[in-house]
Design a protein around this motif. Sequence first.
Motif, mmCIF file in Angstrom:
data_model
loop_
_atom_site.group_PDB
_atom_site.id
_atom_site.type_symbol
_atom_site.label_atom_id
_atom_site.label_comp_id
_atom_site.label_asym_id
_atom_site.label_seq_id
_atom_site.Cartn_x
_atom_site.Cartn_y
_atom_site.Cartn_z
ATOM 1 N N THR A 129 0.712 -1.119 0.029
ATOM 2 C CA THR A 129 -0.142 -0.080 -0.011
ATOM 3 C C THR A 129 0.813 1.175 0.001
ATOM 4 N N GLY A 130 0.314 2.276 -0.554
ATOM 5 C CA GLY A 130 0.985 3.684 -0.341
ATOM 6 C C GLY A 130 0.087 4.432 0.380
ATOM 7 N N ILE A 131 0.675 5.312 1.283
ATOM 8 C CA ILE A 131 -0.058 6.578 2.216
ATOM 9 C C ILE A 131 0.236 7.793 1.354
ATOM 10 N N VAL A 132 -1.232 8.384 1.053
ATOM 11 C CA VAL A 132 -0.887 9.729 0.204
ATOM 12 C C VAL A 132 -0.899 10.832 1.185
ATOM 13 N N THR A 133 -0.028 11.701 0.760
ATOM 14 C CA THR A 133 0.428 12.878 1.345
ATOM 15 C C THR A 133 -0.893 13.898 1.835
ATOM 16 N N SER A 134 -0.697 14.564 2.712
ATOM 17 C CA SER A 134 -1.823 15.354 3.198
ATOM 18 C C SER A 134 -2.602 16.286 2.220
ATOM 19 N N ASN A 135 -1.905 16.392 1.022
ATOM 20 C CA ASN A 135 -2.452 17.231 -0.116
ATOM 21 C C ASN A 135 -2.596 16.006 -1.175
ATOM 22 N N ALA A 136 -3.720 15.532 -1.450
ATOM 23 C CA ALA A 136 -3.843 14.582 -2.453
ATOM 24 C C ALA A 136 -3.836 15.355 -3.738
ATOM 25 N N ASP A 137 -3.867 16.515 -3.941
ATOM 26 C CA ASP A 137 -3.774 17.075 -5.147
ATOM 27 C C ASP A 137 -2.501 17.142 -5.621
ATOM 28 N N ASP A 138 -1.456 16.892 -4.965
ATOM 29 C CA ASP A 138 -0.019 16.940 -5.271
ATOM 30 C C ASP A 138 0.253 15.468 -6.076
ATOM 31 N N GLY A 139 -0.330 14.411 -5.761
ATOM 32 C CA GLY A 139 -0.190 13.364 -6.581
ATOM 33 C C GLY A 139 0.799 12.400 -6.116
ATOM 34 N N ASP A 140 1.275 12.640 -4.643
ATOM 35 C CA ASP A 140 2.364 11.993 -4.226
ATOM 36 C C ASP A 140 2.133 11.201 -3.065
ATOM 37 N N LEU A 141 2.999 10.030 -2.800
ATOM 38 C CA LEU A 141 2.885 9.172 -1.693
ATOM 39 C C LEU A 141 3.928 10.066 -0.499
ATOM 40 N N GLN A 142 3.549 9.563 0.713
ATOM 41 C CA GLN A 142 4.441 10.062 1.884
ATOM 42 C C GLN A 142 5.110 8.538 2.554
ATOM 43 N N SER A 143 4.621 7.616 1.815
ATOM 44 C CA SER A 143 5.340 6.371 2.385
ATOM 45 C C SER A 143 4.895 5.107 1.608
ATOM 46 N N ILE A 144 5.576 4.144 1.437
ATOM 47 C CA ILE A 144 5.257 2.901 0.748
ATOM 48 C C ILE A 144 5.574 1.712 1.705
ATOM 49 N N ARG A 145 4.370 1.013 2.125
ATOM 50 C CA ARG A 145 4.415 0.040 3.019
ATOM 51 C C ARG A 145 4.157 -1.433 2.420
ATOM 52 N N VAL A 146 4.941 -2.303 2.868
ATOM 53 C CA VAL A 146 5.132 -3.640 2.095
ATOM 54 C C VAL A 146 4.914 -4.699 3.380
ATOM 55 N N TYR A 167 -5.334 9.978 -7.106
ATOM 56 C CA TYR A 167 -5.626 9.925 -5.592
ATOM 57 C C TYR A 167 -6.862 10.962 -5.331
ATOM 58 N N ASN A 168 -7.516 10.414 -4.423
ATOM 59 C CA ASN A 168 -8.912 11.183 -4.283
ATOM 60 C C ASN A 168 -8.899 11.997 -2.844
ATOM 61 N N ASN A 169 -8.166 11.212 -1.933
ATOM 62 C CA ASN A 169 -8.456 12.052 -0.217
ATOM 63 C C ASN A 169 -6.982 11.914 0.216
ATOM 64 N N ASP A 170 -6.636 13.266 0.792
ATOM 65 C CA ASP A 170 -5.444 13.296 1.773
ATOM 66 C C ASP A 170 -5.284 11.950 2.688
ATOM 67 N N ASN A 171 -4.216 11.769 2.837
ATOM 68 C CA ASN A 171 -3.617 10.801 3.742
ATOM 69 C C ASN A 171 -4.468 9.440 3.470
ATOM 70 N N GLU A 172 -4.887 8.983 2.684
ATOM 71 C CA GLU A 172 -5.566 7.834 2.380
ATOM 72 C C GLU A 172 -4.531 6.896 1.950
ATOM 73 N N ALA A 173 -4.960 5.544 2.106
ATOM 74 C CA ALA A 173 -4.268 4.320 1.818
ATOM 75 C C ALA A 173 -4.634 3.798 0.548
ATOM 76 N N VAL A 174 -3.798 3.829 -0.646
ATOM 77 C CA VAL A 174 -4.225 3.028 -1.890
ATOM 78 C C VAL A 174 -3.428 1.855 -1.832
ATOM 79 N N ARG A 175 -4.084 1.038 -2.686
ATOM 80 C CA ARG A 175 -3.337 -0.184 -2.889
ATOM 81 C C ARG A 175 -2.527 -0.127 -4.080
ATOM 82 N N LEU A 176 -1.148 -0.627 -3.890
ATOM 83 C CA LEU A 176 -0.086 -0.482 -5.118
ATOM 84 C C LEU A 176 0.068 -1.782 -5.800
#
Length: 207
Positions: free
Chosen positions: A68-85, A198-207
């Motif tokens: 999974t990936g954790i989206v940053t506090s601003n989803a509009d940036d389109g970046d992750l803040q961490s990758i979790r395996v 990405y739709n929501n800030d700080n959401e977890a998305v499946r990678l």
Amino acid sequence: MFEAILSEDERGQVGIGTLIVFIAMVLVAAIAAGVLINTAGFLQSQAEATGQESTDLVSDRIEVVSTTGIVTSNADDGDLQSIRVVITTAPGADDIDLNETVIQAVGPQGEETLTLADTVDGSTTAGSFNIDDSEITSQDSAVLNDANEETTIVLDPASAPFGDGAGTVFGEGDKATLDIISPASAVTQVELRSPDLYNNDNEAVRL
């Protein structure tokens, strides 16, 4: 046809010659047997070692449960803040020392070999992978076993090979490949595919 040996001295010389030949044959046979025994022992030891290595290569593997990936506090940036395996041991595997485990990662910013971070605290660490597990609080305890059935590897999406460390961060639409190599050299390959949006800030998305 055969000449009779009448002299007792001549009979003795023939007997001694035969005895010498017999002893020489016994010595040669003994030496050959010793060589064969030593060779057989060496081959047996080598076969056992090879068999154990082959068994470890198959059984002492790391299995991936989820990515999974954790989206940053601003989803509009389109970046992750961490990758979790999330990982676990394969069935029948012995304890796996994560200090001796490496991750060969290929991402948008090249290729990098990642090792366990010096400080195991679940944070994102440039050039390394970290561990987020309440049972693993130091490098000495960084062992994957039945006691901690699942452990989470944390990767930094802002550093190589995911990001460039200067503002480019792994995010929307990016792809990467991880080869997780256990101490027994067993390889587990993982493909990371980030969603295109990405739709929501700080959401977890499946990678």
